[in-house]
Design a protein around this motif. Structure first.
Motif, PDB file in Angstrom:
ATOM      1  N   GLU A 131      26.846 -74.133  94.221  1.00 20.73           N
ATOM      2  CA  GLU A 131      28.301 -74.241  94.163  1.00 20.73           C
ATOM      3  C   GLU A 131      28.841 -72.878  94.572  1.00 20.73           C
ATOM      4  O   GLU A 131      28.710 -71.911  93.825  1.00 20.73           O
ATOM      5  N   GLU A 171      21.974 -73.697  85.471  1.00 20.30           N
ATOM      6  CA  GLU A 171      22.973 -73.194  86.411  1.00 20.30           C
ATOM      7  C   GLU A 171      23.160 -71.702  86.156  1.00 20.30           C
ATOM      8  O   GLU A 171      23.593 -71.305  85.079  1.00 20.30           O
ATOM      9  N   LYS A 174      24.923 -75.746  78.118  1.00 18.40           N
ATOM     10  CA  LYS A 174      25.777 -76.333  79.156  1.00 18.40           C
ATOM     11  C   LYS A 174      26.912 -77.158  78.552  1.00 18.40           C
ATOM     12  O   LYS A 174      26.690 -78.037  77.751  1.00 18.40           O
TER      13      LYS A 174
HETATM   14 MG    MG Z   1      28.941 -76.139  88.143  1.00 16.45          MG
END
Ligand code: MG
Ligand code: ADP
Length: 497
Positions: free
Chosen positions: A23, A225, A276
């Motif tokens: 991203e 991430e 998360k």
């Molecule tokens: Mg993301």
């Protein structure tokens, strides 16, 4: 050509494949912010570019900046992506000291740009097409400054409200090299389009790196991430370190939890930041202050018409003009380099009366060796080259019409860099004119042969490697001004007798 083997991580229990999706947050090149008229430039003194909207004063209303929309659409078109004629802005609610609104305006449900793709050329691997999931517009947050004071954190709202494009790839990347190539290709594309300056040191482009591992061909594993990684090298290191860590965890009998991690540039590893959060934690809802964004056909057409020739198309054109794929890639990677080369070709075509196709190869050779070499020595980018394309064209035209040999051109180029004078002026002033006069060349050759009877005998006895020696001696005798092709021909003829 054989397919290179897919990249794998070797574990104690066998090989693992890496799965990566990126991203990328790219700050939109625009004079003002996404929903306010405050300046969006980098480097201003803290809190000097903050409107009442950016500071979230009660009663302020956002007004969408049309230029940011235009840049997002142009970028979407360059990614060959679907442009959504209707999109919508949502509030993503969370608390943070540098987020005075208490929410970020983003586009979760209906992004402005849908699926597209980007072609990449990873080092040491086959070229590959990577899917783009979406591109949406959102606001940046402010910046917390933790290291300016021992006990206090400062907040700088200059960045608050600046427009970002979030460009989300599909989980199509399979190695650190592919992740690096993807970011390089995306950066190059954004810079061609002019929608983001791609300046990673200034934070104009940063990536959230999603990584998981799996047995080759198996279902996707759980991803982590790693947030805000801000260089190509660090993005590649994140993929590598995170994949290794996950393999070690799984092979030791553990499981990967979906979480947000941070990259540590000192250790070149990642560490856990927070577990998360999911979309529902943010209580997304449509921003009631903003109408749905509707684009007309004419607006999209105008965005399309405004696009320059993009790197992939330009690369293909250069290889069709006879450049090697490597030279074509080098010359098109940066928009400035390609523009310089294009200007040189145009000027050289005018100076020689030949077509750009006929001139492309020698011009490319000169740029990638002589010009790049000089710029590297001088520590300059091509946009600051002391020799402009028109001046280089004057030099290369003198090579083309055989006034100068290749090695004389090097001397003239050095003089151009030193004095700033034009090639023709230097050639005149120094009498640097190449001669093809066979009378003078033959005379020089005969002197060399007479001075080296032993070498002549060896050459004629089969030691052909000595030919270069005769060429060198003859050129020296001619003060470097003989046409090398003629010297070669005459030497062959005279040595054969
Ligand atoms: Mg993301
Ligand atoms: P979120 O906002 O929760 O991070 P997004 O859909 O915006 O979710 O982004 C998900 C990113 O993670 C995309 O780039 C996608 O390609 C990538 N991704 C999804 N699943 C995996 C997986 N199993 N392994 C690695 N990357 C993944």
């Amino acid at each position: 050509m054989t397919e290179p083997a897919p990249y794998t991580v070797r574990g104690a229990t066998g090989d693992w494949e890496i799965v990566v999706g990126l991203e990328v947050h790219a700050q939109v090149t625009a004079a003002s912010k996404l929903f306010s008229g405050a300046a969006a430039s980098f480097g201003a003194a803290p809190n000097t570019q903050v409107s009442l909207v950016d500071a979230a004063m009660p009663g302020m209303l956002p007004v969408l900046n049309g230029e940011c929309v235009r840049q997002a659409v142009r970028t979407g078109l360059a990614l060959d992506a679907e442009i959504h004629r209707v999109s919508r802005f949502d509030r993503k609610n969370y608390f943070y000291a540098d987020l005075p609104q208490g929410y970020q305006i983003s586009q979760l449900f209906h992004p402005i740009v849908g699926e597209g793709h980007l072609d990449i050329e990873p080092d040491g691997e086959a070229p590959k097409r990577v899917g783009i999931e979406r591109l949406h517009l959102e606001q940046d947050a402010g910046k917390s400054v933790h290291d300016a004071h021992a006990t206090m954190t400062f907040v700088d709202l200059n960045r608050s409200g600046c427009a970002l494009m979030e460009i989300v790839s599909k989980p199509d990347l399979r190695s650190p090299a592919q992740a690096g190539a993807y970011v390089r290709a995306l950066r190059s594309l954004l810079r061609y389009v002019g929608s983001c300056d791609g300046n990673m040191e200034e934070g104009s482009m940063r990536a959230d790196v999603n990584v998981s591992v799996r047995r080759p061909g198996a279902e996707f594993g759980t991803r982590t991430e790693t947030k805000n990684v801000n260089s190509v090298r660090f993005i590649m290191a994140t993929v590598e370190a995170e994949a290794r860590r996950q393999v070690d965890v799984i092979e030791a009998g553990g499981t990967i939890v979906q979480e947000t991690r941070l990259f540590d540039p000192d250790k070149m590893t990642t560490r856990a930041m927070r577990s998360k959060e999911d979309a529902h934690d943010y209580r997304y809802f449509p921003d009631p202050d903003l109408l749905p964004l509707e684009l007309t056909e004419a607006f999209v057409a105008e965005c399309r018409a405004s696009l320059p020739e993009l790197p992939a198309a330009r690369r293909a054109r250069y290889t069709s003009m006879g450049l090697s794929p490597y030279d074509a890639a080098v010359l098109t990677a940066e928009r400035e380099t390609a523009a310089w080369f294009e200007a040189l070709l145009t000027d050289l075509a005018i100076a020689t009366g030949k077509t750009a196709d006929a001139l492309a190869k020698p011009a490319a050779n000169w740029v990638t060796s002589e010009l790049f070499g000089a710029l590297k020595r001088l520590g300059l980018g091509i946009e600051a080259s002391p020799v402009a394309p028109a001046a280089a064209a004057e030099l290369l035209a003198l090579v083309d019409d055989k006034t100068l040999s290749g090695s004389m051109a090097k001397t003239v180029f050095e003089a151009m860099l030193d004095t700033g004078e034009g090639a023709s002026a230097i050639v005149e002033a120094r009498g640097l004119r190449q001669t093809s006069d066979t009378g003078a060349i033959d005379a020089a050759i005969l002197i060399v042969l007479a001075a080296n009877p032993d070498k002549v005998a060896q050459y004629q006895g089969g030691k052909e490697a000595l030919f270069g020696f005769f060429v060198g001696q003859t050129m020296r005798g001619m003060g470097g001004k003989a046409n090398p092709a003629v010297v070669n021909d005459r030497l062959k003829a005279l040595l054969a007798t």
